[in-house]
Scaffold this active site. Sequence first.
Site, PDB file in Angstrom:
ATOM      1  N   GLN A 181       2.596 -17.813 112.251  1.00  0.00           N
ATOM      2  CA  GLN A 181       2.069 -17.671 110.892  1.00  0.00           C
ATOM      3  C   GLN A 181       0.815 -18.529 110.702  1.00  0.00           C
ATOM      4  O   GLN A 181       0.797 -19.702 111.051  1.00  0.00           O
ATOM      5  CB  GLN A 181       3.156 -18.065 109.871  1.00  0.00           C
ATOM      6  CG  GLN A 181       2.780 -17.811 108.426  1.00  0.00           C
ATOM      7  CD  GLN A 181       2.565 -16.342 108.086  1.00  0.00           C
ATOM      8  OE1 GLN A 181       3.195 -15.461 108.660  1.00  0.00           O
ATOM      9  NE2 GLN A 181       1.657 -16.065 107.186  1.00  0.00           N
ATOM     10  N   ASP A 185       0.864  -9.316 116.059  1.00  0.00           N
ATOM     11  CA  ASP A 185      -0.209  -9.458 115.072  1.00  0.00           C
ATOM     12  C   ASP A 185      -1.478  -8.747 115.549  1.00  0.00           C
ATOM     13  O   ASP A 185      -2.364  -8.454 114.759  1.00  0.00           O
ATOM     14  CB  ASP A 185      -0.563 -10.950 114.917  1.00  0.00           C
ATOM     15  CG  ASP A 185      -0.036 -11.553 113.630  1.00  0.00           C
ATOM     16  OD1 ASP A 185       0.096 -10.819 112.640  1.00  0.00           O
ATOM     17  OD2 ASP A 185       0.245 -12.767 113.638  1.00  0.00           O
ATOM     18  N   LYS A 238       9.055 -11.258 106.020  1.00  0.00           N
ATOM     19  CA  LYS A 238       9.086 -10.678 107.363  1.00  0.00           C
ATOM     20  C   LYS A 238      10.512 -10.690 107.903  1.00  0.00           C
ATOM     21  O   LYS A 238      10.990  -9.701 108.468  1.00  0.00           O
ATOM     22  CB  LYS A 238       8.140 -11.458 108.303  1.00  0.00           C
ATOM     23  CG  LYS A 238       6.671 -11.146 108.024  1.00  0.00           C
ATOM     24  CD  LYS A 238       5.700 -12.162 108.621  1.00  0.00           C
ATOM     25  CE  LYS A 238       4.288 -11.872 108.113  1.00  0.00           C
ATOM     26  NZ  LYS A 238       3.274 -12.844 108.521  1.00  0.00           N
TER      27      LYS A 238
HETATM   28  N1  GUN Z   1      -1.467 -15.241 107.404  1.00  0.00           N
HETATM   29  C1  GUN Z   1      -1.966 -14.364 106.515  1.00  0.00           C
HETATM   30  N2  GUN Z   1      -1.927 -13.109 107.011  1.00  0.00           N
HETATM   31  C2  GUN Z   1      -1.389 -13.203 108.253  1.00  0.00           C
HETATM   32  C3  GUN Z   1      -1.087 -12.237 109.250  1.00  0.00           C
HETATM   33  O1  GUN Z   1      -1.316 -11.044 109.118  1.00  0.00           O
HETATM   34  N3  GUN Z   1      -0.527 -12.739 110.394  1.00  0.00           N
HETATM   35  C4  GUN Z   1      -0.290 -14.069 110.562  1.00  0.00           C
HETATM   36  N4  GUN Z   1       0.237 -14.457 111.715  1.00  0.00           N
HETATM   37  N5  GUN Z   1      -0.562 -14.980 109.640  1.00  0.00           N
HETATM   38  C5  GUN Z   1      -1.105 -14.548 108.498  1.00  0.00           C
END
Ligand code: GUN
Length: 296
Positions: free
Chosen positions: A97, A120, A53
């Site tokens: 996350q 998200d 990211k």
């Molecule tokens: N962990 C696995 N996929 C995601 C996601 O799309 N967003 C977040 N914040 N954590 C994750």
Amino acid sequence: MAAKIISGTQVAAEIREELKERVKKLNEKGVTPALAVVLVGEDPASVSYVTAKAKGAEEIGMHEETVRLPADTPEEEVLKTVDKLNKDPKFHGILVQLPLPKHVGTDKVINYISPEKDVDAFHPVNVGKLLRGEPCPLPCTPHGVQQLLVRSGYDPAGKHVVICGRSNIVGKPLAAILMQKKKGANATVTVCHTGTKDLASFSRQADIVVAAMGSPKAITADMVRDGAVVIDVGVNRVEDKTREKGFRLVGDADFDAIKEKAEAITPVPGGVGPMTVTMLLMNTVEAAEIRAGITS
Ligand code: GUN
């Protein structure tokens, strides 16, 4: 005939070029889109996602900061971190996350993120808006699936999409996106899950099968009709001693067998994965545009 391989890497690169242009337009207004990522602990998969990211954000000219907290950080401290980021005008997007350590309430933390900065799209306000068809950020993986389909020439409109998996991150929001009476959607959607009796009887009816159950190679070739399109959302680590890391990634669909009968299929890796990060970047750029009064 062998299936067309839908490259998420390629479609993601195309979208990231578009995002670079949008970032430039924001720069002209004196705005740099900025994303804050909160990582609690050092789960290896999470570290690898967060790194992707940060790298993706940097590549399109965005600002990104990762706040790394130790695994034993009290819930109250995590909430305080989110609160600080909510109030910091520098950031347009906040992502915490997942998964969080067990002692930290996931819903509590998600509910604490300001809905305007919720890139998200997990906050209940945004989930509600999505279901009602109101403008809102779209959750990254399902939005990535939709974009992959549309941009590869497989518009889901009028098609029967069978989603295997009902998670809050993929299955449920993907169903909500694809059932809307909107461009790139308007599909008939069936959601199958662990309580579904005879999953294959549903998946065989699908024009588009989405494998999102988190189980390696769970969708086999006999579960897919000739000419179907298969989108594989699964990312499973399976032991492989021939690899340097000791594992390889496989999806939820049996790629090798299905590619002999499907019209098209996404690979793992290189399919949905790169799209998820790209849609996160898009949501952050969009949040910056909304704040700057730019309408797309
Ligand atoms: N962990 C696995 N996929 C995601 C996601 O799309 N967003 C977040 N914040 N954590 C994750």
